[in-house]
Every structure is written in structure tokens, then in C-alpha cells.
Design an enzyme around this catalytic site. Structure first.
Site, PDB file in Angstrom:
ATOM      1  N   ALA A 155      12.414  54.582   8.187  1.00 12.20           N
ATOM      2  CA  ALA A 155      13.831  54.839   7.913  1.00 12.20           C
ATOM      3  C   ALA A 155      14.063  56.243   7.374  1.00 12.20           C
ATOM      4  O   ALA A 155      15.110  56.533   6.802  1.00 12.20           O
ATOM      5  CB  ALA A 155      14.361  53.801   6.935  1.00 12.20           C
ATOM      6  N   ASP A 161       6.372  65.465   2.260  1.00 10.83           N
ATOM      7  CA  ASP A 161       6.448  64.064   1.850  1.00 10.83           C
ATOM      8  C   ASP A 161       5.414  63.724   0.788  1.00 10.83           C
ATOM      9  O   ASP A 161       5.724  63.104  -0.230  1.00 10.83           O
ATOM     10  CB  ASP A 161       6.267  63.146   3.066  1.00 10.83           C
ATOM     11  N   TYR A 199       9.848  64.183  17.592  1.00 10.85           N
ATOM     12  CA  TYR A 199       9.551  64.956  16.381  1.00 10.85           C
ATOM     13  C   TYR A 199       8.582  66.099  16.725  1.00 10.85           C
ATOM     14  O   TYR A 199       8.806  67.264  16.369  1.00 10.85           O
ATOM     15  CB  TYR A 199       8.957  64.028  15.323  1.00 10.85           C
TER      16      TYR A 199
HETATM   17  P1  ADP Z   1       8.850  56.835   7.370  1.00 15.79           P
HETATM   18  O1  ADP Z   1       7.756  57.552   6.702  1.00 15.79           O
HETATM   19  O2  ADP Z   1      10.096  57.616   7.490  1.00 15.79           O
HETATM   20  O3  ADP Z   1       9.120  55.476   6.770  1.00 15.79           O
HETATM   21  P2  ADP Z   1       6.965  56.874   9.529  1.00 15.79           P
HETATM   22  O4  ADP Z   1       7.083  56.559  10.983  1.00 15.79           O
HETATM   23  O5  ADP Z   1       6.468  58.195   9.133  1.00 15.79           O
HETATM   24  O6  ADP Z   1       8.393  56.552   8.865  1.00 15.79           O
HETATM   25  O7  ADP Z   1       6.023  55.811   8.838  1.00 15.79           O
HETATM   26  C1  ADP Z   1       6.260  54.431   8.975  1.00 15.79           C
HETATM   27  C2  ADP Z   1       4.946  53.735   9.217  1.00 15.79           C
HETATM   28  O8  ADP Z   1       4.169  53.708   7.998  1.00 15.79           O
HETATM   29  C3  ADP Z   1       5.125  52.271   9.560  1.00 15.79           C
HETATM   30  O9  ADP Z   1       5.387  52.108  10.948  1.00 15.79           O
HETATM   31  C4  ADP Z   1       3.778  51.697   9.167  1.00 15.79           C
HETATM   32  O10 ADP Z   1       2.814  51.983  10.128  1.00 15.79           O
HETATM   33  C5  ADP Z   1       3.441  52.507   7.919  1.00 15.79           C
HETATM   34  N1  ADP Z   1       3.885  51.784   6.685  1.00 15.79           N
HETATM   35  C6  ADP Z   1       4.752  52.205   5.769  1.00 15.79           C
HETATM   36  N2  ADP Z   1       4.928  51.296   4.781  1.00 15.79           N
HETATM   37  C7  ADP Z   1       4.117  50.250   5.087  1.00 15.79           C
HETATM   38  C8  ADP Z   1       3.839  48.975   4.475  1.00 15.79           C
HETATM   39  N3  ADP Z   1       4.446  48.581   3.368  1.00 15.79           N
HETATM   40  N4  ADP Z   1       2.946  48.176   5.103  1.00 15.79           N
HETATM   41  C9  ADP Z   1       2.329  48.561   6.240  1.00 15.79           C
HETATM   42  N5  ADP Z   1       2.564  49.732   6.865  1.00 15.79           N
HETATM   43  C10 ADP Z   1       3.441  50.568   6.307  1.00 15.79           C
HETATM   44 MG    MG Z   2       6.751  59.268   7.398  1.00 17.44          MG
END
Ligand code: ADP
Ligand code: MG
Length: 401
Positions: A143, A192, A244
Site C-alpha cells: 500500500a 524506506d 517502478y
Molecule cells: P510496500 O512496501 O509498499 O508495502 P512492497 O511491494 O514493497 O509494498 O512490499 C510488500 C511485500 O512485502 C508483500 O507483498 C510481502 O511479500 C512482504 N510483506 C510485507 N509485510 C508482510 C507480512 N506482514 N507478512 C508477510 N509478508 C509481508
Molecule cells: Mg516496499
């Protein structure tokens, strides 16, 4: 632990929509259920909102702050050289990996972010022994709030502090970024991980992505009768989906054509942009250069205590992300427009784009109206109601127990 979400008006639910997010994350009990014993400690790393600036890979300035929502990790040492990973959001049985055979490609999906951290720590000589790790979160995934860095940094703190290895936070951020870039294969910059590890409550971090240095800038909306609201448009991006990386290549190409190492070098000589004859190349580079000026102007206003003053910069930044850099999406544009129409001082998409959240700055007495106006605008377009998160600037990653 109490829910860290705002009491949103009826009709707005706070879940991520796509995965099961914990209202009250409890990594400790999740650990006990997964591994049949008590953990030895628990850690937390927040999500972040980038208020303005970027993308970081252009070596420009950014202005992130930490959320109170994030990723919780409970962990305990194990006697062999294995790492077990279980996420309540991902579900399924724990994934078991040998520290010795960790290499990019040896874990995929969500586990790559956590296993990548173990790999980067091992490579740097900070990880020799195993651990059981359980993850639970109240931060929406994908998100634009950096759940990936929150996951990496909470796991990095757990794996090092379990064995009482003290690693400077800037070094941990570098290793967590390495995990994301080289192990998960996502070419993000360093904002980040630094934001997640270094942010302070009541502050944003003015981060120079060229030198890696930072300054804490006061960001205390409550003291100015204001609120920062994060509205989740529920559209999900995948940074791995190619768009991206395509923007990143566009920026590199523009810099190269201008004889610069990065677009940061053009920040003081924007007239050079006219040498870019390809229209999209010029627009994208123009966004980066003028965004860099906006972020410094915002930091000056915040330093001078003029929080309301950054509102118009937020909206100008969104318009530039929409029209010049072209990373916005229809729900974000509608949310920004509806929020400003309903009395927000400014609003902007946050994160890498193509999905995720909008951050809005609103006077206290307008907050409910703004949230309702965005919900109504979404309903008119047949879109699900946006989520709503507490965006009080909070502390960075830390040990909880
Ligand atoms: P953002 O960092 O903006 O949330 P990203 O695509 O960079 O989006 O990262 C999201 C990914 O990080 C998810 O698809 C998953 O693979 C991993 N992730 C993040 N939080 C969790 C969680 N609580 N449990 C498992 N995987 C997670
Ligand atoms: Mg990310």
C-alpha cells in the site's frame, strides 16, 4: 495492545482488504502457536509515509515519517544453523531455511524479504546462528507504506539482538536494503529502511539520499490543530511489476543524457532539462528536479513551525506525480481532489505509485468531513470505501519485550 487505527467513520474499515491484518497484532502468541514454546523477545518496525520528495534513487531529498502501525516480530534462538519464518499474514506452515545455503533465489514470495535479511546479515558476518521467527502486522501490504522495509527491519533487529550483536542502525538499513534489492529483486533506494530504523516520534526525517545523512524535522500536526490522515485507496501495487523499475530506468537515462550521475546534480540548474528532447524523459526529470525544491521548501516551513504552509506543496507534489512523473492512479487522484474540495489543506499520493495510499493534511474540525467526502466520491465511482490509518508521526523500530 490497543488498536492503533483511527476511529474511522462508519463505512470505512481499517483492514488492508486483501490479506488478514491484525487489529491488535500479537506476534508473541503467534510465535507460541507456531513453534509450541515461548519466544525470547519481540520487536517492532513501523511503516512509513513519505510526505514529499523522491524517488530516492535519484539521490534527492525525501521527507518520510514513521507510522504507529507496522510489523511485529517475536523470535527465539535455535540450536542449529536454520531460520524458520512464519507470517500470520502469509499463512501456511513455517518456512525452514539453512543459513549456510541462503543465496538469492533460495526463497521467494514474501519469505524472500525476511530470508534476504538473514542472508545479508550472514554475508556481513553478523549472523551465524539460527532462530525461529514469527511475524504479525497491522500495516497494509503493498500500500506504499513500506511494509517490505518494516518486515526487513523488524527481522534484522530480531536476528541481531537475539544474539546481542550490536549493529549501527545505518548499517542495518544498508543490509536490509541489500536484502530487498539483491534477494527479493526489487530495485528500491535507501529511504524506506532508513526511515523505518531512524524516525523519531513527532518528527519527519529530512534525508539526503546522496550522502545518506539526515536531520530530524519537527512534524507535530496536533500542536497546530491539524491531522495527517492516511487514506488507503485499496488499489495494490507490486513494485516488482516492472513499472517502478521502468521509472527508475527513465530517470537514469535522463541523467545520463545530461551528463550527470543522478538527477540530483541537475537540481540547481533546471534550465538543463530543455536539453532532453524526448517529452516523457523531460517531464519525468522535471518532476524529480522540482520535487527536490518542494521538499526543501517544506522542510523550511516545518522548521519555522508553519505546518499548515506545507499543504499547498503537498497538492502541487501530487499534481506533478500525476501529470509529469505519471505514477498516480485514478483512485488517488479522486481522493486528493475530494479531500481538498472538502477542506483539506493539501493531499498527495505516497509510495512508489500505481496503488496504495494518499496522505492528507486536514484541520481537526474538518477531518470527519474529509474522510466522508472521499468515501462518498469513491462510492459514486463504484469503488470500495477507502481504509483510514492513524498517521501521527511515531518512533522508529525498537525492541518491545
Ligand atoms: P510496500 O512496501 O509498499 O508495502 P512492497 O511491494 O514493497 O509494498 O512490499 C510488500 C511485500 O512485502 C508483500 O507483498 C510481502 O511479500 C512482504 N510483506 C510485507 N509485510 C508482510 C507480512 N506482514 N507478512 C508477510 N509478508 C509481508
Ligand atoms: Mg516496499
Amino acid at each position: 495492545m490497543l488498536s492503533q487505527h483511527l476511529p474511522c467513520p462508519a463505512g470505512i474499515d481499517v483492514s488492508g482488504g486483501d490479506v488478514s491484518l491484525a487489529e491488535s497484532p500479537d506476534a508473541w502468541n503467534w510465535f507460541a502457536r507456531q513453534y509450541g514454546r515461548e519466544p525470547e523477545g519481540s520487536w517492532f518496525a513501523p511503516g512509513r509515509v513519505n510526505l514529499m520528495g523522491g524517488p530516492d534513487y535519484n539521490e534527492v531529498f525525501v521527507l518520510p515519517f514513521a507510522l504507529s502501525s507496522g510489523v511485529h516480530v517475536a523470535a527465539a534462538r535455535r540450536p542449529d544453523r536454520q531460520i524458520a519464518l512464519a507470517s500470520r499474514q502469509a499463512g501456511g506452515d513455517p518456512i525452514l531455511l539453512s543459513i549456510d545455503t541462503l543465496e538469492p533465489g533460495s526463497a521467494d514470495g514474501w519469505a524472500a524479504y525476511a530470508a534476504g535479511v538473514a542472508w545479508a546479515l550472514r554475508e556481513a558476518g553478523y549472523l551465524t546462528d539460527g532462530a525461529d521467527v514469527a511475524i504479525d502486522a497491522d500495516l497494509p501490504l503493498g500500500a506504499g507504506l513500506s511494509s517490505s522495509a518494516a518486515l526487513e527491519c523488524s527481522v534484522a533487529l530480531a536476528l541481531t539482538e537475539l544474539y546481542e550483536r550490536s549493529v549501527p542502525r545505518s548499517e542495518l538499513a544498508r543490509l536490509a536494503r541489500r536484502a530487498e534489492n539483491e534477494f527479493a529483486g526489487v530495485p528500491t533506494g535507501v529511504m524506506d529502511q532508513l526511515a523505518v530504523l531512524l524516525c523519531r516520534a513527532g518528527h519527519a526525517l529530512l534525508l539526503d539520499c546522496r550522502s545518506g545523512t539526515w536531520t530530524a524535522i519537527p512534524l507535530n500536526p496536533a500542536s497546530a490543530g491539524l491531522q495527517l490522515l492516511v487514506l488507503d485507496t485499496r488499489v495494490r501495487h507490486a513494485l516488482g511489476d516492472g513499472r517502478y523499475a521502468a521509472r527508475r530506468r527513465t530517470c537514469q537515462k535522463a541523467a545520463l543524457m545530461l551528463g550527470a550521475w543522478s538527477l540530483r546534480e541537475i537540481a540547481d540548474t533546471p534550465e538543463a532539462l530543455t536539453r532532453l528532447t524526448e517529452p516523457f524523459l523531460q517531464r519525468a526529470a522535471r518532476h524529480v528536479v522540482f520535487e527536490s525544491r518542494r521538499v526543501l521548501a517544506a522542510a523550511d516551513l516545518l522548521d519555522a513551525g508553519d505546518m499548515a504552509g506545507i499543504g499547498s506543496l503537498l497538492t502541487a507534489s501530487h499534481q506533478s506525480l500525476r501529470d509529469q512523473f505519471e505514477v498516480s492512479w485514478p483512485e488517488a487522484d479522486a481522493a486528493v481532489e475530494a479531500a481538498v474540495d472538502a477542506g483539506a489543506l493539501g493531499a498527495r499520493m505516497t509510495g512508489g505509485g500505481f496503488g496504495g495510499c494518499v496522505v492528507t493534511l486536514v484541520p481537526d474540525d474538518r477531518a470527519t468531513q474529509v474522510r466522508e467526502a472521499v468515501t462518498e466520491r469513491f462510492a459514486q465511482r463504484g469503488w470500495a470505501a477507502p481504509g483510514c490509518l492513524d498517521a501521527a508521526p511515531s518512533s522508529g523500530a525498537r525492541r518491545i519485550r
